[in-house]
Design an enzyme around this catalytic site. Structure first.
Site, mmCIF file in Angstrom:
data_model
loop_
_atom_site.group_PDB
_atom_site.id
_atom_site.type_symbol
_atom_site.label_atom_id
_atom_site.label_comp_id
_atom_site.label_asym_id
_atom_site.label_seq_id
_atom_site.Cartn_x
_atom_site.Cartn_y
_atom_site.Cartn_z
ATOM 1 N N SER A 1 1.325 2.722 1.804
ATOM 2 C CA SER A 1 1.424 1.660 2.814
ATOM 3 C C SER A 1 2.853 1.226 3.148
ATOM 4 C CB SER A 1 0.699 0.419 2.298
ATOM 5 O OG SER A 1 -0.445 0.187 3.044
ATOM 6 N N LYS B 1 4.383 1.963 6.419
ATOM 7 C CA LYS B 1 4.070 1.168 7.615
ATOM 8 C C LYS B 1 5.295 0.383 8.102
ATOM 9 C CE LYS B 1 -0.755 0.634 6.128
ATOM 10 N NZ LYS B 1 -1.711 -0.244 5.442
ATOM 11 N N TYR C 1 -0.859 9.737 10.225
ATOM 12 C CA TYR C 1 -0.904 8.547 9.370
ATOM 13 C C TYR C 1 -1.025 8.953 7.885
ATOM 14 C CZ TYR C 1 -2.651 4.380 7.103
ATOM 15 O OH TYR C 1 -2.822 3.354 6.217
ATOM 16 N N TYR D 1 -0.558 -7.303 0.847
ATOM 17 C CA TYR D 1 -2.005 -7.441 1.015
ATOM 18 C C TYR D 1 -2.393 -8.921 0.951
ATOM 19 C CZ TYR D 1 -1.433 -2.564 -0.410
ATOM 20 O OH TYR D 1 -0.992 -1.281 -0.521
ATOM 21 N N VAL E 1 -0.346 1.569 -2.436
ATOM 22 C CA VAL E 1 -1.261 1.859 -3.546
ATOM 23 C C VAL E 1 -0.746 2.982 -4.453
ATOM 24 C CG1 VAL E 1 -3.347 0.968 -2.421
ATOM 25 C CG2 VAL E 1 -2.722 3.378 -2.118
#
Ligand code: GLU
Length: 305
Positions: free
Chosen positions: A61, A64, A189, A241, A259
């Protein structure tokens, strides 16, 4: 600082046994649960590294943050915000619910999966391959690491099992939020999530973000100042998160986790920090990594608030 890290490291590392490595992407199960590493770079370029700092892991993540910067460079703010919201979702990263229930059919922010998949769609390129090529070149530019590449095993593992992301991408297509073919777009992605990094790569990105896009070591403006502010704001509200509020209160700086066990954290105008610890707490953040940052923040007064 190094002496302090060596003093607290063992206790932080011991926390790893209280968490779990991510296993919803089968290839991530192979991570060593007790690993912990950190790299801190200061604005003069001095580097402090400790533990498993040079272990390679997949960025997940945290990618991103990089795709968000490139999408802003490619589209400018007006176009960007016409497709991506500015609010935290309060839901898990891979939740789909708000897309259906909110009045505006656009993802709430670029750090939840629906937003990140849309951001990847916004990267310029005539084909999806070209979009990924541009993205990985941008990763190399902002980490200064020409060797970056994807971990093929993790990529294929997520491509095979990522049904929830497939559901999100098809839903986005149905809403008219994304233009590309959903499965082709997910290939990019999943690839961006599978880029292998070390804590040093994360620390380099964090150093840039904390200095508003200016590399304090070379004196070069690598990323647009305004886009860095936007990125830091997003990290503050939703980078960790549904543990983002706790991170802001306890550590007091922007952060983005993945993660794979990584955390990227800029201490504005002071340090860029990269952490690796694949044992995750219930919210999906590195359990030992968070403790390490908490103790460092307390000792060296990192909080911006
Ligand atoms: N590739 C992962 C996913 O989309 C990234 C998740 C994460 O690190 O939060 O499920």
């Amino acid at each position: 600082m190094k002496a302090f890290i060596s003093e607290i490291f063992k206790d932080c590392s011991a926390l790893s046994s209280k968490g779990q490595v991510a296993d919803y992407i089968p290839a991530l199960k192979n991570s060593s649960i007790d690993n912990l590493g950190i790299t801190i770079i200061d604005t003069s370029g001095e580097i402090i590294s400790y533990g498993h700092h040079d272990k390679k892991f997949t960025i997940q993540s945290i990618s991103k943050v990089v795709s968000l910067l490139l999408a802003l460079e490619d589209n400018g703010t007006e176009k960007f915000f016409s497709r991506i919201g500015k609010e935290a979702s309060g839901d898990p990263f891979n939740s789909i619910i708000k897309l259906e229930t909110s009045t505006e059919s656009k993802p709430l922010n670029p750090l939840i999966n629906s937003g990140a998949i849309t951001v990847t769609d916004m990267i310029h390129g005539n084909t999806v391959e070209e979009k990924f090529e541009r993205l990985i070149e941008y990763f190399k530019l902002i980490t200064g690491n020409e060797e970056l590449k994807i971990n093929e095993e993790v990529f294929l593992s997520e491509k095979e099992t990522g049904n929830r992301n497939k559901a999100i991408a098809f839903f986005l297509k149905e809403l008219g939020v994304i233009d590309s073919d959903p499965l082709k777009l997910l290939d990019i992605y999943f690839k961006q999530c599978s880029i292998e990094v070390t804590t040093k790569d994360l620390a380099k990105i964090a150093l840039l973000l904390g200095n508003r896009g200016l590399d304090p070591i070379s004196g070069k403006q690598i990323v647009n100042k305004k886009y860095c502010s936007i990125c830091n704001a997003y990290m503050t509200i939703c980078g960790m998160y549904d543990g983002s509020g706790e991170f802001a209160i306890n550590i007091g700086i922007p952060g983005k986790s993945g993660v794979g066990g990584g955390i990227l954290a800029p201490v504005p105008e002071r340090y860029g920090i990269g952490v690796y610890g694949p044992s995750l707490n219930k919210k999906g953040n590195s359990i030992a990594g968070i403790k390490l940052l908490e103790l460092l923040s307390e000792e060296f007064d990192f909080s911006m608030y």
